[in-house]
Each structure stands twice: as C-alpha cells, then as structure tokens.
Design a protein around this motif. Structure first.
Motif, PDB file in Angstrom:
ATOM      1  N   TYR A  90       0.700  -1.245   0.098  1.00 46.79           N
ATOM      2  CA  TYR A  90      -0.089   0.000  -0.244  1.00 46.79           C
ATOM      3  C   TYR A  90       1.114   1.262   0.207  1.00 46.79           C
ATOM      4  N   THR A  91       0.653   1.845  -1.087  1.00 45.29           N
ATOM      5  CA  THR A  91       1.707   3.155  -1.396  1.00 45.29           C
ATOM      6  C   THR A  91       1.073   4.509  -1.350  1.00 45.29           C
ATOM      7  N   THR A  92       1.101   5.477  -0.676  1.00 43.71           N
ATOM      8  CA  THR A  92       0.338   7.218  -0.815  1.00 43.71           C
ATOM      9  C   THR A  92       1.356   7.067  -0.996  1.00 43.71           C
ATOM     10  N   ASN A  93       0.260   8.521  -1.556  1.00 45.86           N
ATOM     11  CA  ASN A  93       0.979   9.929  -2.729  1.00 45.86           C
ATOM     12  C   ASN A  93       1.176  10.530  -2.061  1.00 45.86           C
ATOM     13  N   GLY A  94       1.416  10.756  -1.197  1.00 43.88           N
ATOM     14  CA  GLY A  94       1.337  11.535  -0.330  1.00 43.88           C
ATOM     15  C   GLY A  94       0.351  13.427  -0.091  1.00 43.88           C
ATOM     16  N   ARG A  95      -0.709  12.410  -1.117  1.00 49.84           N
ATOM     17  CA  ARG A  95      -2.236  13.919  -0.717  1.00 49.84           C
ATOM     18  C   ARG A  95      -2.948  13.050  -0.722  1.00 49.84           C
ATOM     19  N   GLY A  96      -3.214  11.641   0.281  1.00 50.53           N
ATOM     20  CA  GLY A  96      -4.614  11.268   0.475  1.00 50.53           C
ATOM     21  C   GLY A  96      -4.653   9.882  -0.406  1.00 50.53           C
ATOM     22  N   GLY A  97      -4.317   9.600  -1.215  1.00 55.86           N
ATOM     23  CA  GLY A  97      -4.419   9.056  -2.474  1.00 55.86           C
ATOM     24  C   GLY A  97      -3.652   6.974  -2.093  1.00 55.86           C
ATOM     25  N   ILE A  98      -3.900   6.021  -2.702  1.00 58.64           N
ATOM     26  CA  ILE A  98      -3.027   4.584  -2.144  1.00 58.64           C
ATOM     27  C   ILE A  98      -3.514   4.319  -3.338  1.00 58.64           C
ATOM     28  N   ASN A  99      -2.160   3.343  -3.914  1.00 54.06           N
ATOM     29  CA  ASN A  99      -1.930   2.670  -4.913  1.00 54.06           C
ATOM     30  C   ASN A  99      -3.409   3.338  -6.205  1.00 54.06           C
ATOM     31  N   GLY A 100      -2.701   4.622  -6.491  1.00 54.02           N
ATOM     32  CA  GLY A 100      -2.824   4.503  -7.307  1.00 54.02           C
ATOM     33  C   GLY A 100      -4.452   5.623  -8.103  1.00 54.02           C
ATOM     34  N   TYR A 101      -5.011   5.347  -6.639  1.00 54.56           N
ATOM     35  CA  TYR A 101      -6.607   5.909  -6.312  1.00 54.56           C
ATOM     36  C   TYR A 101      -6.381   6.736  -5.563  1.00 54.56           C
ATOM     37  N   SER A 102      -7.645   7.952  -5.872  1.00 53.26           N
ATOM     38  CA  SER A 102      -7.319   9.428  -6.003  1.00 53.26           C
ATOM     39  C   SER A 102      -7.821   9.238  -4.250  1.00 53.26           C
ATOM     40  N   LYS A 103      -6.893  10.474  -3.777  1.00 55.33           N
ATOM     41  CA  LYS A 103      -7.825  11.079  -2.712  1.00 55.33           C
ATOM     42  C   LYS A 103      -9.262  10.693  -2.715  1.00 55.33           C
ATOM     43  N   ASP A 104     -10.361  11.358  -3.553  1.00 56.07           N
ATOM     44  CA  ASP A 104     -11.491  10.936  -3.624  1.00 56.07           C
ATOM     45  C   ASP A 104     -12.193  10.132  -3.272  1.00 56.07           C
ATOM     46  N   GLU A 105     -11.209   8.994  -4.658  1.00 53.39           N
ATOM     47  CA  GLU A 105     -11.743   7.665  -3.939  1.00 53.39           C
ATOM     48  C   GLU A 105     -11.753   6.348  -3.356  1.00 53.39           C
ATOM     49  N   ILE A 106     -11.117   7.347  -2.405  1.00 50.65           N
ATOM     50  CA  ILE A 106     -10.578   6.718  -1.354  1.00 50.65           C
ATOM     51  C   ILE A 106     -11.448   6.435  -0.592  1.00 50.65           C
ATOM     52  N   GLU A 107     -11.724   8.028  -0.251  1.00 54.57           N
ATOM     53  CA  GLU A 107     -12.853   8.619   0.850  1.00 54.57           C
ATOM     54  C   GLU A 107     -13.933   7.711   0.701  1.00 54.57           C
ATOM     55  N   ASP A 108     -14.362   7.727  -0.853  1.00 50.96           N
ATOM     56  CA  ASP A 108     -15.526   7.506  -1.560  1.00 50.96           C
ATOM     57  C   ASP A 108     -15.482   5.259  -0.892  1.00 50.96           C
ATOM     58  N   MET A 109     -14.487   4.596  -1.305  1.00 51.42           N
ATOM     59  CA  MET A 109     -13.810   3.606  -0.657  1.00 51.42           C
ATOM     60  C   MET A 109     -14.595   3.067   0.985  1.00 51.42           C
ATOM     61  N   PHE A 110     -13.563   3.970   1.769  1.00 51.55           N
ATOM     62  CA  PHE A 110     -13.713   4.262   2.984  1.00 51.55           C
ATOM     63  C   PHE A 110     -15.996   4.345   3.680  1.00 51.55           C
ATOM     64  N   SER A 111     -16.562   5.206   2.266  1.00 51.70           N
ATOM     65  CA  SER A 111     -17.978   5.543   2.694  1.00 51.70           C
ATOM     66  C   SER A 111     -18.898   4.379   2.620  1.00 51.70           C
ATOM     67  N   ASN A 112     -18.425   3.919   1.882  1.00 50.58           N
ATOM     68  CA  ASN A 112     -19.274   3.091   1.029  1.00 50.58           C
ATOM     69  C   ASN A 112     -18.896   1.894   0.888  1.00 50.58           C
ATOM     70  N   SER A 113     -17.951   1.515   1.007  1.00 51.56           N
ATOM     71  CA  SER A 113     -17.266  -0.366   0.363  1.00 51.56           C
ATOM     72  C   SER A 113     -16.960  -0.680   1.972  1.00 51.56           C
ATOM     73  N   SER A 114     -17.140  -2.261   1.713  1.00 45.95           N
ATOM     74  CA  SER A 114     -16.971  -3.110   2.902  1.00 45.95           C
ATOM     75  C   SER A 114     -15.297  -3.140   2.951  1.00 45.95           C
ATOM     76  N   THR A 115     -15.082  -3.722   4.473  1.00 43.22           N
ATOM     77  CA  THR A 115     -14.011  -3.546   4.420  1.00 43.22           C
ATOM     78  C   THR A 115     -12.643  -4.483   3.400  1.00 43.22           C
ATOM     79  N   ALA A 116     -13.492  -5.827   3.373  1.00 37.59           N
ATOM     80  CA  ALA A 116     -12.458  -6.255   2.102  1.00 37.59           C
ATOM     81  C   ALA A 116     -12.583  -5.800   1.333  1.00 37.59           C
ATOM     82  N   ASP A 117     -13.563  -5.254   0.875  1.00 40.65           N
ATOM     83  CA  ASP A 117     -12.997  -5.072  -0.145  1.00 40.65           C
ATOM     84  C   ASP A 117     -12.117  -4.042  -0.482  1.00 40.65           C
TER      85      ASP A 117
END
Length: 418
Positions: A90-117
């Motif tokens: 798991y690599t962050t770009n230092g701007r809230g993104g992880i593994n190529g997913y943007s900060k907004d995409e990661i925040e959306d995952m945390f709000s709407n996805s399961s732990t496993a996903d």
C-alpha cells in the motif's frame, strides 16, 4: 598492444553486462513500514480491520510512503481476502491517494465499501503456498522478501497476533504468533535472530500489536536488532493499535520524538473503551539496565526469599496459564531493597523507558492498574516451585533467555524463593 588489450577487455565487460542484465533495485528514501500478521487464528477479522485503519492512517501521511503487509489468514475458510500467504503493498502519494486511487476515490471507498473490498486494493507483491508462518526459516524468507520488494533507507516493523512475552512454546502457552494451533508459534530468541539476519543495520522500531510483550526479557533480546520497541505488558484488546492516528508518526524521520504521541494515542483510544498499558523503550539502554539490575539483585540476594510476589503487581491477567509471567520491575526492586529504589537503578531505568502510561479508567476490573506501583516494564521472578508450569518456565528461562544470565538470576538460583 596494451591499447588493443584494453579495448578487448572493455568490449567483453560491456557484452557481459548486457548479457547478465543485472538490475540493482532503486533504494527508496525514508522509512518503509512492514507489518507481519499471523492471522490464521481467531484474530483474523481484527487484523484485517487493522489493515483498513492502517490505510486510513496512510491517507494522512504528507509524503510518499509505503506499507508492506504479510498476511497469513485462515486456511480453507470463507474469508474474502488472500487464500494463501501473501505480501501486499500500500503506497500513498502523500496527498491522500493510495495505490493509484485518488483521495476522493479512497474516501468514497471508506464511506461505501466493505473492509474486504477496501483492503483488496493492496498490490500483491508475492504469494506463497501454504506454510507455517511462525517457523524461523519462513519468517526469515518472508521478511527478506518484503525488504527486497521495496528497498528503503530504513525500516520499522509491526508484529500482529497473539502473544505472551518471553514464555516458551507449549500447547496452551505461546510466545508470539499463532498459526492454526497454539503449538505453531514463534519464540523470541528465534524471532530476534531472524531480524538480525535480514537487517543487520537495525530496525528503527519494533511495534508489538500482541499481548504481554512489554517485559525486560523481550526488550533485552531486542537490543541488537532495533533502536526502539513499543509494547504492552498487559493484554492488548482485539482491536489492536489505533492505526488511523498512529500511522503518520511511524514514518517520521525522528521517530524518537513521536514515541510519546504513539503511546498517548493508544491510551486515549482505550480509556473508557477497554484497558491498556503501553511503553516505548530505548533498546540500546537495556544492557545498562541489565547491569544495574544485576548489581541490585546480587547486593541484596539475602532478601530474595523475603520478597512475596503476592504483594507485587503481576501482569498475566487471563487465567492460570500466564499468571506470574511478569511482575512490576521497579516495585520488585523497591521491595527487594527494603522500600527505597536505588537512585542509580532508577536513573538507568528512566533512560530505557522513554515513555509509559496506562488507562486510568479501564472498562474491565480485571485489567485495573495500581498506578502507584506501575513502571511500564514487567520482569519474571523465577522461583523454586516444582509445579509443572514453573518447572517448564524456569528451565526455559535458564536455557534460552539471555536476561537470566545478565541480570543476576543465574548467580542467585540456589536461594530463589517460592
């Protein structure tokens, strides 16, 4: 003639390099954090959620940073992630993104996805066939592979699973890590040998997200393989460390300056919401602590039989299996010396224990701490009992734990109390 020979040798060299195609991996600046999770046990779901909270913490890191996780979960189960042992990145770009997913995409995952996903976005660096991840050679291979996956200037490492300090490996008792059954567990001297082999320059820190690792015997074993250790002398609640707040500290260059913050976050998280003790120890000071402990024990050896362990705060709280594995170190020294802890001992102890704290308001009475007799480090007090448990513990203590030989216990065995 010499010029022709030089041209010939140079041509051979360049041809050889092209043929070999040797590529030296780039060393990444800063620190990479490794997390080694023995999850083939009843903590599997908790440890998976730990990856989630680690990701949450990574989004707050302000520079590029990488977390590598070794996952060995339930075999042949319905769990949704990684059916075989796997190294994940798991690599962050230092701007809230992880593994190529943007900060907004990661925040959306945390709000709407399961732990496993969410944790599934980890990049699989390497997978292994089924293996016993507590075996020495397996640990050495895996941690070496993790470091080769992401060469870095320095490393810190987290160990997550069940634990019981320095204790020997027997059914019903473990040292650290459980892979399927309690008998599949690692012992501290072997773990330390692994860490010394894979990283001779020392780890910046070892963080034990495992119960009862905060004792002198463990810290002393670690003195040559890590600069600092973070551990609890008590059981750690199943939720583990509050990684969402702790992770950014683990990447700071001057990690020593953030050890107190890590400990405070841990205690704040579990106060009124569980229980806890936590300490940050400078392992380079453990040699000096062993010397001063030896001096105290040998100079007061005649008092050893007068120290009643029933009067001391002991930290093996759950059941009879672990009761007596560690007592409060400073309280023991005070009782041994007649009530006043020698100044020389206390000065060295304070050099070793950089910071310690406990939950003043635990939700479990079982884990309530006597703050007047709490120093943040436990220590085994060997005895002359002939019960099977203590016979096993004392024999292992004498044969395998270095603290026995350096702290004065070896010279005083004939007068150990009960």
């Amino acid at each position: 003639m010499k010029k022709i020979l030089f041209i010939f040798l140079a041509a051979c060299f360049f041809f050889s390099c092209e043929k070999e195609a040797i590529v030296i991996p780039q060393q990444h600046a800063g620190r990479t954090v490794l997390a080694f999770f023995w999850a083939n046990n009843n903590l599997s779901d908790n440890l998976r959620r730990n990856i989630l909270t680690m990701m949450n913490g990574l989004t707050e890191v302000t520079d590029s940073a990488t977390l590598l996780v070794y996952w060995d979960g339930y075999e042949n189960s319905t769990e949704p992630n990684w059916k075989t042992p796997t190294i994940l990145r798991y690599t962050t770009n230092g701007r809230g993104g992880i593994n190529g997913y943007s900060k907004d995409e990661i925040e959306d995952m945390f709000s709407n996805s399961s732990t496993a996903d969410i944790v599934e976005i980890g990049v699989v660096e390497k997978s292994y066939p089924s293996q016993i991840s507590t075996e020495k050679q397996v640990m050495q291979t895996v941690i070496s592979d993790m470091m080769e996956c992401y060469p870095s200037e320095s490393y810190g490492i987290i160990f997550g699973s069940h634990g019981s300090g320095w204790l020997p490996t027997i059914t019903g008792t473990r040292s650290i890590g459980v892979d399927g059954v309690n008998a599949n567990t690692a012992v501290i001297p072997e773990l330390v040998e692994v860490l010394r082999t894979v990283n001779p320059q020392k780890f910046d820190f070892v963080l034990f997200d495992a119960c009862m690792m905060g004792c002198a015997e463990v810290y002393y074993e670690l003195k040559d393989v890590t600069k600092y250790c973070i551990a609890s002398v008590l059981d750690i609640p199943a939720d583990g460390f509050p990684y969402a707040s702790v992770m950014p500290y683990l990447y700071e260059n001057a990690i020593k300056d953030y050890l107190e913050s890590i400990c405070k976050d841990y205690i704040d998280y579990y106060n009124y919401n569980g229980w806890g003790t936590i300490s940050a120890v400078d392992c380079s000071q453990m040699e000096g602590l062993a010397e001063v402990t030896r001096s105290v024990i040998l100079s007061h050896r005649d008092n050893l039989k007068n120290v009643d362990t029933a009067d001391l705060q002991q930290y093996g709280k759950v059941g009879n299996n672990f009761k007596g594995y560690a007592y409060d170190m400073v309280q023991f020294v005070g009782n041994l010396t007649g009530g006043t802890v020698p100044e020389e001992f206390m000065q060295q102890f304070n050099k070793a224990v950089i910071y310690t704290d406990y939950t003043p308001n635990p939700t479990s009475f079982l884990y309530r701490i006597d703050g007047n007799n709490y120093c943040g480090m436990g220590m085994y007090i060997p005895n002359s009992s002939t019960t099977p448990k203590y016979l096993l513990w004392n024999n292992y203590f004498k044969s395998s734990i270095a603290w026995y030989h350096v702290s004065g216990w070896a010279e005083t065995e004939p007068i150990w109390g009960n």
